[in-house]
Design an enzyme around this catalytic site. Structure first.
Site, PDB file in Angstrom:
ATOM      1  N   GLY A  51      89.597 -38.118   5.976  1.00  0.00           N
ATOM      2  CA  GLY A  51      88.898 -38.162   4.688  1.00  0.00           C
ATOM      3  C   GLY A  51      88.961 -39.521   4.012  1.00  0.00           C
ATOM      4  O   GLY A  51      87.946 -40.033   3.545  1.00  0.00           O
TER       5      GLY A  51
ATOM      6  N   ASP B  40      89.620 -31.483  -2.099  1.00  0.00           N
ATOM      7  CA  ASP B  40      90.871 -31.251  -1.364  1.00  0.00           C
ATOM      8  C   ASP B  40      91.798 -30.447  -2.268  1.00  0.00           C
ATOM      9  O   ASP B  40      91.803 -30.627  -3.481  1.00  0.00           O
ATOM     10  CB  ASP B  40      91.534 -32.585  -0.986  1.00  0.00           C
ATOM     11  CG  ASP B  40      92.509 -32.427   0.175  1.00  0.00           C
ATOM     12  OD1 ASP B  40      92.387 -33.188   1.143  1.00  0.00           O
ATOM     13  OD2 ASP B  40      93.376 -31.536   0.114  1.00  0.00           O
TER      14      ASP B  40
ATOM     15  N   LEU C 283     101.464 -41.410   4.295  1.00  0.00           N
ATOM     16  CA  LEU C 283     101.221 -42.822   3.994  1.00  0.00           C
ATOM     17  C   LEU C 283     101.025 -43.702   5.221  1.00  0.00           C
ATOM     18  O   LEU C 283     100.577 -44.823   5.095  1.00  0.00           O
ATOM     19  CB  LEU C 283     102.360 -43.395   3.128  1.00  0.00           C
ATOM     20  CG  LEU C 283     102.605 -42.676   1.786  1.00  0.00           C
ATOM     21  CD1 LEU C 283     103.663 -43.420   0.981  1.00  0.00           C
ATOM     22  CD2 LEU C 283     101.329 -42.552   0.965  1.00  0.00           C
TER      23      LEU C 283
ATOM     24  N   ARG D 190      98.803 -43.363   7.316  1.00  0.00           N
ATOM     25  CA  ARG D 190      97.397 -43.413   7.705  1.00  0.00           C
ATOM     26  C   ARG D 190      96.425 -43.213   6.554  1.00  0.00           C
ATOM     27  O   ARG D 190      95.306 -43.666   6.611  1.00  0.00           O
ATOM     28  CB  ARG D 190      97.131 -42.376   8.791  1.00  0.00           C
ATOM     29  CG  ARG D 190      97.432 -40.959   8.343  1.00  0.00           C
ATOM     30  CD  ARG D 190      97.523 -39.998   9.530  1.00  0.00           C
ATOM     31  NE  ARG D 190      97.679 -38.622   9.083  1.00  0.00           N
ATOM     32  CZ  ARG D 190      98.818 -38.098   8.641  1.00  0.00           C
ATOM     33  NH1 ARG D 190      99.896 -38.836   8.578  1.00  0.00           N
ATOM     34  NH2 ARG D 190      98.870 -36.832   8.263  1.00  0.00           N
TER      35      ARG D 190
ATOM     36  N   ASN E 298      92.735 -27.533   9.168  1.00  0.00           N
ATOM     37  CA  ASN E 298      93.053 -26.168   9.598  1.00  0.00           C
ATOM     38  C   ASN E 298      91.794 -25.411  10.014  1.00  0.00           C
ATOM     39  O   ASN E 298      90.687 -25.687   9.546  1.00  0.00           O
ATOM     40  CB  ASN E 298      93.812 -25.425   8.501  1.00  0.00           C
ATOM     41  CG  ASN E 298      92.933 -25.150   7.307  1.00  0.00           C
ATOM     42  OD1 ASN E 298      92.225 -24.153   7.264  1.00  0.00           O
ATOM     43  ND2 ASN E 298      92.952 -26.058   6.334  1.00  0.00           N
TER      44      ASN E 298
ATOM     45  N   CYS F 124     110.704  -7.882  20.107  1.00  0.00           N
ATOM     46  CA  CYS F 124     112.018  -7.769  20.750  1.00  0.00           C
ATOM     47  C   CYS F 124     112.561  -9.121  21.193  1.00  0.00           C
ATOM     48  O   CYS F 124     113.751  -9.386  21.083  1.00  0.00           O
ATOM     49  CB  CYS F 124     111.951  -6.882  21.983  1.00  0.00           C
ATOM     50  SG  CYS F 124     111.388  -5.260  21.586  1.00  0.00           S
TER      51      CYS F 124
ATOM     52  N   CYS G 287      76.901 -17.657  14.842  1.00  0.00           N
ATOM     53  CA  CYS G 287      75.514 -18.045  14.639  1.00  0.00           C
ATOM     54  C   CYS G 287      74.508 -17.194  15.392  1.00  0.00           C
ATOM     55  O   CYS G 287      73.311 -17.440  15.321  1.00  0.00           O
ATOM     56  CB  CYS G 287      75.305 -19.552  14.819  1.00  0.00           C
ATOM     57  SG  CYS G 287      75.482 -20.177  16.465  1.00  0.00           S
TER      58      CYS G 287
END
Lengths: 585, 493
Positions: A31, A50, A59, A61, A121, A176, A427
């Protein structure tokens, strides 16, 4: 406004950029880069959306953020950070969740000419993909993982959408394995993070969350009993945590006694479990004094124990100020999971792991670096120029899908856009937007209007999500006003009671009266058998936090994917949703 | 910031190159020539990653074009020193890095060896690839990248005599030695009987099936045959895993991949060669003696009884250690034979053995051009055309001291042809070159920020690979076409 350079290259298209409004979902790694790129393309209006705040680990990137910005809103900070640059674009920042229909109703999306996804995500990606399908707005999807990345321009119904190719699913483990017979480090990490942490520090456990006998996939009665007893006793521990006085570490000893000693002894008494397995040994050691531990090195069991005590009492104190959730960047919660997982590993003779390694697994960390983000954001911004061609045919044929930048021989691969997958669950569905005043119409009014408009022969079923609003056998709601049973932003699922016509998805948008979209509803052709299988899979899989890219998105990894499909369902069908512990991988 | 905080800040990238790679970045010094958009985007990514020091060599003033294409200049400083403005803004990105503006003219520094020898890597972002700079850095053995962009096209080229890469991070099939079992492993496999088949790691099942088949048929089983036998062992998780991995029985442990085989054939002067080549020689001797490479020693995660898994792991580990020590002995012997007193660090030997099946060596070139590029079989013809285009524009720029524009079409075409002819008798103009030239002329030397950002991303990624000495570099030329959204890379010999 400096655009003479753009004019040399793009000619009159430069004006189209100026006149366009675009939405950027996500102001993180890709972004930040993308915002800069879009600004320098002179887009008329750019909305930055966001829900996240800035963290230290961003920080390396996310170049629009500094140390002093930690904990501030990403969207707002990004908007301010580009202020020094004399840009011509109007910027609007939104701090919120893209999936919040109150904040971002459909009318919010329809103002945009292009949507850019820069998300981290799958859930939000699928959501925006769906919005793009409803609104037919071009969507440019992007993602990176380490030195690899991908960009996928999506022209709804013309090209492959985000859901056309099934995404890799997170790993699941039987209850289990996690609760009584772990054999790998990941089992212990899952136990610490997804079971113990919420049990001790989570919100009050509701009846629904309580372990029920039928949840345990085991024929061993003794094992089921032991696990149930264990669960009930854990609730007592939770009370201890809640009542812990400041500075009191005594309650932690009780927790340790219970989960690392008594519970293990109880498991040991179920001899059938240990016929083919090595027996665990209840914890029997004393903590040592620790100062700072090196996260890259393996710690001793005594060090882990000391850290377990420290982090547990710290979290217990923090709970008095408000809820604490596991977060990989929250040192206390991470220390708790690391030490608890290691102690359990030790008990079961499983190799312990370093904090660095456990953080990766528990935090579901995808490696990230500025370079790959810069490359993929550049491709993403460049892809948008094709959305301005006059014809759809041109838009589609000139666009390129980009993937994988880690093959030194090819460096970056591109391919043309694939057509949509006729079997795509997203779609291949007929869908449209219904404009309606929910307070004015009843369920029956809507039902009649739909039958009338689309020519369903007899009756239909109406559902919102998994909630049935009406069908032939369930007419309780018929006279109820729609605003009591659904709200704006919901998607209504319309199915033909006679199974003659295709199903329909209608997104509810606010209007003055009732307006149904113009749609062609075609005859149904779906083979029933196949469908059942897919439904079952949907039930048991919970989506992971992060996109796992490569083969599954670019769709070119044919043979591999096929092999996975072949193996997949048979293995997965063993479990149902309630019976598995899920770790997002 | 304390160590913990520093680690948190770089956490996401240290998962790619670990703390050893990060340490090398922090200790590195890079020079970037020219403060245009490609350069600033490159520097941005290096500074964010934590490269210790970047020197930005630039003597231009902030122009209107800079303001339109470069994010790291501000309108208030129009007409002032561009490098100073950019260095300040770029330096603010990360307090751990220093960005220094060097305002001396590029030309004046071209003969100053001491200036250049302080760097671990140099990135030249001017249009001119600058042969004297290539020669100088080649001599100093400092890797040089040339990166530039015009309009929708860009170019990245690496000049470096030799790159020996150990930590290539290449994925490879697990080295389980199904067909080359040693004594300790055989003993273990034999100790596994019918009663505990469900508890052992899948590799043991594969070895059993493999050996049984070879005994009966006198040849290796195919994947299919292996699967059929495995299927008879039941449906436990380890059997399922074995079936999935059945193809491993077809892997010949004695087989070397082509690159490695080639590498072992190279002749180097061992009296002066780097430790890498000494180890390659030792590897060759090891292989000649044993018919297999030293064992990497790592065992993948497998469904198994924990105790049995740990036992197997210790057997692989022990074999790895024996092999590694033998290789070390061979290496020391080679050093001694050549009268060399130096040692090779244990950690270096360990890394080498772990990665010995995926080593890579690139041999670079100083040539600006090679004849294969004009061959009809060239698979990236369009991309080499872009490269030719940049060369022609550079020649024009040198002659006229300005960028070529559409009105210069015929002159630029003539320049391109005469250049190509100088290298080789040209039968015809390369297909599509004229269109590429037209596209370049249209931009009149201006850059497009997007393409610069992307190019800077590629260039900085390569610099990081060089500085950390991890991953495999591109070899050695690449052009990007934003019209087609496509990159192509090839090697200039």
């Amino acid at each position: 406004m400096y655009d003479s350079h753009l004019r040399k290259i793009f000619g009159s298209q430069t004006d189209q950029f100026r006149q366009s409004k675009v939405l950027m979902v996500g102001a993180g790694g890709i972004g930040c880069e993308l915002l800069k790129d879009l600004l320098l393309m002179n887009y008329g209006e750019i909305h930055i959306l966001d829900l996240d705040t800035i963290d230290l680990s961003n920080l390396n990137r996310q170049f629009l953020f500094r140390q002093k910005d930690i904990k501030k809103s990403k969207a707002m900070t990004a908007q301010q950070a580009v202020g020094h640059f004399n840009h011509a674009s109007k910027l609007v920042a939104h701090h919120g969740n893209i999936m919040d229909t109150n904040m971002f109703p459909l009318s919010f999306f329809t103002q945009f000419d292009i949507i850019f996804n820069a998300l981290d995500n799958l859930e939000a990606r699928f959501y925006v993909n769906k919005i793009a399908l409803f609104t037919k707005i071009p969507l440019i999807e992007s993602g990176t993982s380490g030195l690899k990345g991908q960009v996928q321009p999506i022209y709804p119904y013309e090209t492959e959408c985000f859901a056309c190719i099934p995404k890799e699913q997170p790993k699941t483990f039987p209850v289990c394995t996690i609760r009584s017979t772990p054999s790998k480090p990941i089992h212990c990490i899952t136990w610490a993070k997804n079971f113990l942490f919420p049990q001790l520090f989570g919100d009050d456990v509701s009846d629904q969350d309580k372990l029920k006998p039928q949840d345990i996939e085991s024929d061993n009665k003794a094992e089921i009993e032991a696990l149930l007893k264990e669960s009930n006793e854990l609730l007592d521990l939770k009370v201890l945590v809640n009542e812990a006085a400041p500075g009191d570490k005594g309650f932690v000893s009780k927790i340790i006694e219970k989960i690392f000693e008594e519970d293990i002894e109880r498991l040991l008494r179920i001899e059938t479990l240990w016929k083919t397995r090595e027996k665990p040994e209840p914890l029997n050691c004393e903590p040592v004094k620790i100062k700072s531990l090196d996260g890259q090195k393996l710690w001793t069991v005594e060090e882990n124990l000391a850290l377990f005590i420290n982090s547990t009492s710290k979290i217990a104190q923090r709970l008095k100020q408000g809820p604490v959730e596991f977060d990989k960047d929250d040192e206390d919660t991470l220390d708790f999971v690391v030490s608890a997982a290691n102690l359990r590993s030790y008990i079961f003779h499983i190799p312990m792991k370093t904090k660095f390694e456990i953080k990766q697994i528990a935090g579901n960390i995808i490696p990230a670096v500025a370079t790959t983000n810069a490359i993929m954001a550049g491709f993403s911004a460049l892809s948008s120029i094709h959305a301005f061609h006059a014809t759809m045919q041109e838009k589609v044929s000139k666009s390129k899908m980009v993937y994988d930048s880690n093959q030194p021989s090819r460096f970056v691969n591109t391919s043309g856009l694939a057509p949509k997958n006729p079997k795509c669950p997203a779609c291949s569905v007929t869908r449209g937007i219904i404009s309606i005043d929910l307070s004015k119409y009843t369920v029956d009014g809507l039902r009649k209007a739909i039958i009338d408009k689309y020519g369903y022969s007899d009756d239909i079923g109406i559902a919102e999500g998994t909630r049935l609003l009406y069908d032939y056998d369930f007419d309780d709601n018929l006279e109820i006003k729609l605003d009591k049973v659904c709200s704006y932003g919901n998607v209504l699922f319309i199915s033909d009671a006679d199974d003659e016509l295709d199903s329909l998805e209608l997104l509810v948008d606010k209007g003055d009266k009732l307006e149904l979209p113009e749609l062609e509803v075609s005859a149904k052709v779906v083979p029933e058998e196949k469908k059942e299988e897919e439904d079952e899979e949907d039930d048991l899989i919970i989506e992971g936090d992060d996109l796992i890219m490569e083969g599954d998105i670019n769709g070119l990894d044919g043979p591999k994917r096929k092999a996975e499909d072949d193996m997949g369902p048979a293995k997965k069908r063993k479990y149902t949703a309630d019976e598995v512990e899920v770790i997002e991988l | 910031m304390n160590d913990n905080e520093v680690n948190s800040k770089y956490d996401r990238q240290m998962r790619l190159w670990s703390s050893s790679g990060q340490k090398r970045l922090v200790g590195s010094r890079v020079c970037v020539v020219e403060a245009n958009a490609v350069a600033c985007e490159t520097v941005k990514n290096l500074v964010l990653a934590g490269v210790g020091q970047v020197v930005l060599l630039d003597s231009e003033r902030v122009s209107a074009e800079d303001l339109a294409t470069n994010f790291f200049v501000v309108a208030e400083e129009a007409g002032k020193a561009r490098g100073e403005c950019a260095a300040r803004l770029l330096g603010e990105l990360n307090p751990d890095s220093t960005v220094i503006h060097e305002k001396s003219s590029f030309e004046s520094l071209l003969k100053d060896r001491s200036f250049w020898s302080q760097f671990d890597c140099v990135v030249n972002c001017r249009l001119d690839h600058c042969v004297p700079l290539i020669e100088l850095l080649w001599d100093l053995r400092i890797p040089l990248l040339h990166a530039h962009s015009i309009g929708l096209y860009s170019l990245v080229r690496l000049y470096c005599e030799e790159r020996t890469m150990v930590e290539t991070h290449s994925s490879r099939a697990d080295d389980l030695r199904i067909d080359a079992v040693w004594d300790e492993l055989q003993e273990y496999v034999d100790s596994v009987d019918e009663t505990c088949l469900a508890e052992v790691p899948y590799s043991v099942l594969l070895i059993k099936v493999y050996q049984e088949f070879v005994r009966e048929h006198g040849r290796r089983p195919s994947t299919k045959e292996t699967r059929r036998r495995l299927a008879q062992l039941g449906d436990d998780e380890n059997v399922e895993e074995a079936i999935k991995k059945a193809a491993l029985v077809t892997k010949r442990s004695s087989e070397l991949n082509e690159k490695l085989a080639q590498l072992m054939q190279e002749t180097v002067d061992l009296s002066t060669a780097s430790s890498f080549w000494v180890l390659v020689e030792a590897l060759k001797q090891f292989y000649e003696k044993h018919g297999v490479l030293p064992l990497s020693g790592s065992l993948p995660d497998m469904a198994s009884n924990t105790e049995k898994y740990l036992k197997l792991q210790s057997i692989y580990r022990a074999k790895h250690e024996t092999d590694r020590d033998e290789l070390k002995g061979l290496a020391l012997q080679i050093l001694a034979q050549h009268g060399r007193a130096e040692q090779i660090a244990e950690s270096e030997i360990e890394l080498f053995v772990k990665n010995c099946s995926v080593l890579e060596v690139h041999r670079g070139s100083k040539n600006v051009w090679s004849s294969e590029m004009l061959s009809e079989a060239n698979p990236v013809l369009h991309n080499t055309n872009i490269y030719f285009g940049f060369l022609a524009l550079n020649t024009f720029h040198k002659e006229h001291k300005r960028h070529a524009a559409p009105k210069d079409q015929s002159e630029v075409r003539a320049l391109a042809i005469s250049q190509l002819c100088r290298w080789e008798t040209l039968k015809s103009f390369p297909d599509g070159l004229e269109l590429v030239l037209d596209e370049l002329l249209r931009a009149e030397g201006t850059a497009l920020h997007n393409v610069c950002a992307l190019t800077g991303g590629i260039a900085s990624q390569e610099v990081i690979k060089i500085l950390t000495n991890q991953y495999v570099s591109f070899d050695n030329c690449l052009t990007f076409d934003g019209v087609r959204g496509q990159t192509g890379s090839w090697k200039i010999e």
